[in-house]
Scaffold this motif. Sequence first.
Motif, PDB file in Angstrom:
ATOM      1  N   GLY A 135       0.806  -1.215   0.000  1.00 42.16           N
ATOM      2  CA  GLY A 135       0.000   0.000   0.000  1.00 42.16           C
ATOM      3  C   GLY A 135       0.839   1.264   0.000  1.00 42.16           C
ATOM      4  O   GLY A 135       0.383   2.316   0.475  1.00 42.16           O
ATOM      5  N   LEU A 136       2.043   1.196  -0.548  1.00 37.40           N
ATOM      6  CA  LEU A 136       2.919   2.361  -0.606  1.00 37.40           C
ATOM      7  C   LEU A 136       2.630   3.160  -1.876  1.00 37.40           C
ATOM      8  O   LEU A 136       2.455   2.588  -2.953  1.00 37.40           O
ATOM      9  N   ASP A 137       2.621   4.462  -1.748  1.00 37.88           N
ATOM     10  CA  ASP A 137       2.244   5.318  -2.879  1.00 37.88           C
ATOM     11  C   ASP A 137       3.482   5.710  -3.685  1.00 37.88           C
ATOM     12  O   ASP A 137       3.850   6.881  -3.761  1.00 37.88           O
ATOM     13  N   ARG A 138       4.115   4.724  -4.290  1.00 36.62           N
ATOM     14  CA  ARG A 138       5.248   5.025  -5.163  1.00 36.62           C
ATOM     15  C   ARG A 138       4.774   4.991  -6.611  1.00 36.62           C
ATOM     16  O   ARG A 138       4.175   4.018  -7.059  1.00 36.62           O
ATOM     17  N   ARG A 139       5.064   6.057  -7.344  1.00 36.09           N
ATOM     18  CA  ARG A 139       4.721   6.110  -8.752  1.00 36.09           C
ATOM     19  C   ARG A 139       5.975   5.912  -9.594  1.00 36.09           C
ATOM     20  O   ARG A 139       6.956   6.638  -9.443  1.00 36.09           O
ATOM     21  N   VAL A 140       5.943   4.945 -10.461  1.00 34.62           N
ATOM     22  CA  VAL A 140       7.036   4.715 -11.394  1.00 34.62           C
ATOM     23  C   VAL A 140       7.039   5.864 -12.400  1.00 34.62           C
ATOM     24  O   VAL A 140       5.990   6.226 -12.925  1.00 34.62           O
ATOM     25  N   PRO A 141       8.196   6.468 -12.680  1.00 38.15           N
ATOM     26  CA  PRO A 141       8.247   7.566 -13.649  1.00 38.15           C
ATOM     27  C   PRO A 141       7.620   7.179 -14.992  1.00 38.15           C
ATOM     28  O   PRO A 141       7.784   6.050 -15.470  1.00 38.15           O
ATOM     29  N   ALA A 142       6.921   8.130 -15.598  1.00 39.36           N
ATOM     30  CA  ALA A 142       6.154   7.857 -16.813  1.00 39.36           C
ATOM     31  C   ALA A 142       7.023   7.371 -17.956  1.00 39.36           C
ATOM     32  O   ALA A 142       6.594   6.521 -18.750  1.00 39.36           O
ATOM     33  N   ASN A 143       8.248   7.884 -18.076  1.00 42.30           N
ATOM     34  CA  ASN A 143       9.095   7.451 -19.192  1.00 42.30           C
ATOM     35  C   ASN A 143       9.435   5.973 -19.091  1.00 42.30           C
ATOM     36  O   ASN A 143       9.528   5.273 -20.108  1.00 42.30           O
ATOM     37  N   ARG A 144       9.590   5.461 -17.877  1.00 46.59           N
ATOM     38  CA  ARG A 144       9.882   4.038 -17.705  1.00 46.59           C
ATOM     39  C   ARG A 144       8.651   3.199 -18.045  1.00 46.59           C
ATOM     40  O   ARG A 144       8.745   2.142 -18.671  1.00 46.59           O
ATOM     41  N   LEU A 145       7.490   3.668 -17.609  1.00 43.04           N
ATOM     42  CA  LEU A 145       6.259   2.945 -17.913  1.00 43.04           C
ATOM     43  C   LEU A 145       6.015   2.874 -19.416  1.00 43.04           C
ATOM     44  O   LEU A 145       5.617   1.828 -19.944  1.00 43.04           O
ATOM     45  N   ARG A 146       6.266   3.972 -20.113  1.00 43.87           N
ATOM     46  CA  ARG A 146       6.012   3.991 -21.557  1.00 43.87           C
ATOM     47  C   ARG A 146       6.893   2.988 -22.289  1.00 43.87           C
ATOM     48  O   ARG A 146       6.456   2.338 -23.248  1.00 43.87           O
ATOM     49  N   ILE A 147       8.141   2.859 -21.867  1.00 40.86           N
ATOM     50  CA  ILE A 147       9.021   1.858 -22.484  1.00 40.86           C
ATOM     51  C   ILE A 147       8.392   0.479 -22.380  1.00 40.86           C
ATOM     52  O   ILE A 147       8.365  -0.291 -23.349  1.00 40.86           O
ATOM     53  N   LEU A 148       7.862   0.154 -21.218  1.00 41.50           N
ATOM     54  CA  LEU A 148       7.303  -1.173 -20.972  1.00 41.50           C
ATOM     55  C   LEU A 148       5.933  -1.354 -21.609  1.00 41.50           C
ATOM     56  O   LEU A 148       5.629  -2.416 -22.167  1.00 41.50           O
ATOM     57  N   LEU A 149       5.103  -0.335 -21.540  1.00 37.80           N
ATOM     58  CA  LEU A 149       3.776  -0.427 -22.143  1.00 37.80           C
ATOM     59  C   LEU A 149       3.880  -0.621 -23.653  1.00 37.80           C
ATOM     60  O   LEU A 149       3.083  -1.345 -24.256  1.00 37.80           O
ATOM     61  N   ASP A 150       4.876   0.019 -24.264  1.00 38.46           N
ATOM     62  CA  ASP A 150       5.068  -0.120 -25.713  1.00 38.46           C
ATOM     63  C   ASP A 150       5.561  -1.506 -26.108  1.00 38.46           C
ATOM     64  O   ASP A 150       5.529  -1.865 -27.284  1.00 38.46           O
ATOM     65  N   GLU A 151       6.039  -2.273 -25.127  1.00 35.96           N
ATOM     66  CA  GLU A 151       6.562  -3.617 -25.398  1.00 35.96           C
ATOM     67  C   GLU A 151       5.496  -4.704 -25.256  1.00 35.96           C
ATOM     68  O   GLU A 151       5.772  -5.875 -25.522  1.00 35.96           O
TER      69      GLU A 151
END
Length: 220
Positions: A135-151
């Motif tokens: 339940g920790l409110d850590r947000r992964v930076p958007a640029n890292r997420l986009r790399i993975l979402l695009d994969e």
Amino acid sequence: MENATARKGKSTEVRAAIAGERRELAGLLDTLRTDQWNEQSLCAGWRVREVAAHMSMGFRLSLPATLGELVKARGNLHRMTDRVARRDAAAHSTTALAAFLRDNAHHPWTPPVGGLAAALGHDVVHGLDITVALGLDRRVPANRLRILLDEIRPSSLKFFGAGLDGVRLCAEDLDWSYGFGSPVYGVAQDLLLLAYGRRLPEGRLRGEPCSRFTRPTKEA
């Protein structure tokens, strides 16, 4: 030449994302209480400490040692990683488990399939296995997420056992969606977890099919 330059730039970007993710997760692990280290993660059967131990396995085990462990597990990769994670979680202090990530921020390890993007996914998703479960409110930076979402591909969904047939993932915090069918809404990092076969605690998703991807309360 242009394509080679673009590939080099992409590789540099992903390597920087990996290093940043490992350092940040190490810092977060340093802040956890003893009881949090013993909480269940989103990885079935693993506490936070087993996940943390697994995350650094590729840095600590040589290829011959890894192959030896695989032989002991009679060729079953899941059995091998589970055994090693439990062994190493018991053998190393929580301080050491965090340090393994920090000290290997630039380690070139990649999974057997998927290259650098898969290495980033390994770090990001296992980090979320920990932070979401706690339940920790850590947000992964958007640029890292986009790399993975695009994969995300049908082949990767199959590999991770993600049953997304008839579902469209719709991010509420990024301009991104994937799939066809009934919409499931959530923040991008939660939807990434669905693509990696995870089920989430209640209240994190919206949409008619979201119960398919929610953990029963007794598991949360």
